[in-house]
Scaffold this motif. Structure first.
Motif, short mmCIF file in Angstrom:
data_model
loop_
_atom_site.label_atom_id
_atom_site.label_comp_id
_atom_site.label_asym_id
_atom_site.label_seq_id
_atom_site.Cartn_x
_atom_site.Cartn_y
_atom_site.Cartn_z
N THR A 135 0.83 -1.21 0.00
CA THR A 135 0.00 0.00 0.00
C THR A 135 0.87 1.25 0.00
N LEU A 136 1.89 1.27 0.83
CA LEU A 136 2.78 2.43 0.89
C LEU A 136 3.48 2.64 -0.45
N LEU A 137 3.95 1.57 -1.08
CA LEU A 137 4.63 1.69 -2.36
C LEU A 137 3.66 2.16 -3.45
N THR A 138 2.44 1.65 -3.43
CA THR A 138 1.45 2.09 -4.42
C THR A 138 1.17 3.58 -4.28
N ASN A 139 1.11 4.07 -3.06
CA ASN A 139 0.90 5.50 -2.86
C ASN A 139 2.10 6.33 -3.31
N GLU A 140 3.31 5.76 -3.18
CA GLU A 140 4.49 6.44 -3.73
C GLU A 140 4.34 6.60 -5.24
N VAL A 141 3.89 5.53 -5.89
CA VAL A 141 3.74 5.56 -7.34
C VAL A 141 2.62 6.53 -7.74
N ILE A 142 1.51 6.53 -7.01
CA ILE A 142 0.42 7.46 -7.31
C ILE A 142 0.91 8.90 -7.21
N SER A 143 1.68 9.20 -6.19
CA SER A 143 2.20 10.56 -6.03
C SER A 143 3.07 10.95 -7.23
#
Length: 337
Positions: free
Chosen positions: A201-209
């Protein structure tokens, strides 16, 4: 400070001069400097004062709201990116069947290569032939990608690779207090899966940002089909980091015994379906305690901002994908070991 995580449930965030105070039941838990804040991540039941909201908007601080289970819920939108030409290219090219298939194959090839390299290395280190055999299986599977001529065929190869990889994941854990039965989620049923889901989840949010700062649409992807509310492009581009960053990070915490079984709340949970995220949060079988949340976040931030510059790598990779869509790069190459 660039990124701040608030995970303590039932807290209230208020502005106090140049600081953001985290308050619970009238007691100050922590005071964090607001200067240089670029991103704020709020997990679960956390409230904001009006002045804090004004500060976030005025200073253009990216603010992400996650559910108690770590799933994306909302993002504070300041304004839409002005790069219309890039989004137009994204929509047109990812609707082209041949281009879409090429993108899908590239993403899956990068994921399989990372998993195969990682297992081969750990198999040698641990002198465990079953891990090495799984690595060989992944390499053989990669060769079938050339023959995959439909999106479903490519997704089938990706799914088969994940099954091979996770079939030996338990052998990578060198801590007798933890066991990995299989990959499960929504919700995770054991501590190892809870840790994996949270780091993904944290990595996916990094990518979304990175996607949004670049001007792309996170909801238009290729490998992951379009579905309401699913950031399909982010789910696509995060695949190359699952093993490269996420799995190694979780295994490092486990194998260095930075995580203990009593760092989790456990519940008997025969329920298999949930009405909504709130019910899932209340009935999930396993849940990280606040101490582990904090340890996890601190270690994660150290990793992302460390010498390897993983956060910068993610931003660079997303820009490279954007250039590929615009035609200024001939191909998109996922990051591999």
């Amino acid at each position: 400070m660039e990124t701040m995580y608030v995970v303590e449930q039932g807290t209230f965030l208020k502005k106090n001069g140049t600081s953001l105070d985290i308050v619970k039941k009238g007691h100050l838990l922590e005071s964090l400097p607001a200067k240089d804040l670029e991103k704020l991540v709020l997990t679960g039941n956390i409230s904001l004062s009006g002045p804090v909201m004004d500060f976030l908007i005025h200073n253009r601080v990216e603010t992400v709201f996650l559910t108690p289970t770590g799933r994306f819920r909302a993002r504070l939108m300041i304004d839409e990116h002005k790069h219309v030409a890039l989004r137009k290219a994204q929509y047109i090219k990812l609707e082209n069947p041949a281009f879409k298939l090429t993108v899908m194959k590239g993403i899956v090839a990068g994921k399989l290569a990372n998993m195969a390299w990682f297992l081969a290395r750990r198999g040698r280190d641990y002198k465990e032939p079953r891990i090495g055999a799984a690595a060989a299986g992944l390499k053989s599977l990669s060769a079938t990608l050339d023959r995959a001529d439909t999106p479903d065929a490519v997704r089938g190869v990706e799914g088969a690779g994940a099954r091979i990889y996770f079939s030996v994941f338990n052998l990578l854990i060198r801590n007798n207090d933890f066991h990995f039965p299989n990959r499960n989620r929504r919700p995770p049923k054991d501590p190892v899966n809870a840790l994996l889901s949270f780091v993904y989840t944290l990595l996916t949010n990094e990518v979304i940002s990175a996607i949004k700062s670049c001007g792309l649409d996170p909801y238009m992807g290729s490998l992951h089909e379009i579905a309401y509310g699913r950031p399909s492009l982010a789910c696509d581009l995060v695949e190359e980091y699952r093993c490269l960053i996420g799995d190694r990070f979780v295994l490092n915490l486990l194998n260095r015994k930075m995580v203990r079984p009593d760092d989790f709340h456990y519940r008997d949970a025969p329920v298999t379906t949930y009405a909504d995220e709130k019910e899932m949060a209340a009935l999930r079988p396993v849940e990280m305690k606040p101490r582990l949340y904090k340890t996890f976040i601190i270690s994660y931030e150290e990793l992302m901002r460390g010498p390897a510059s993983f956060r910068r790598t993610i931003q660079t990779q997303v820009r490279s994908f954007a250039d590929y869509l615009l035609g200024t790069e001939a191909a998109y190459q996922p990051v591999t070991f």
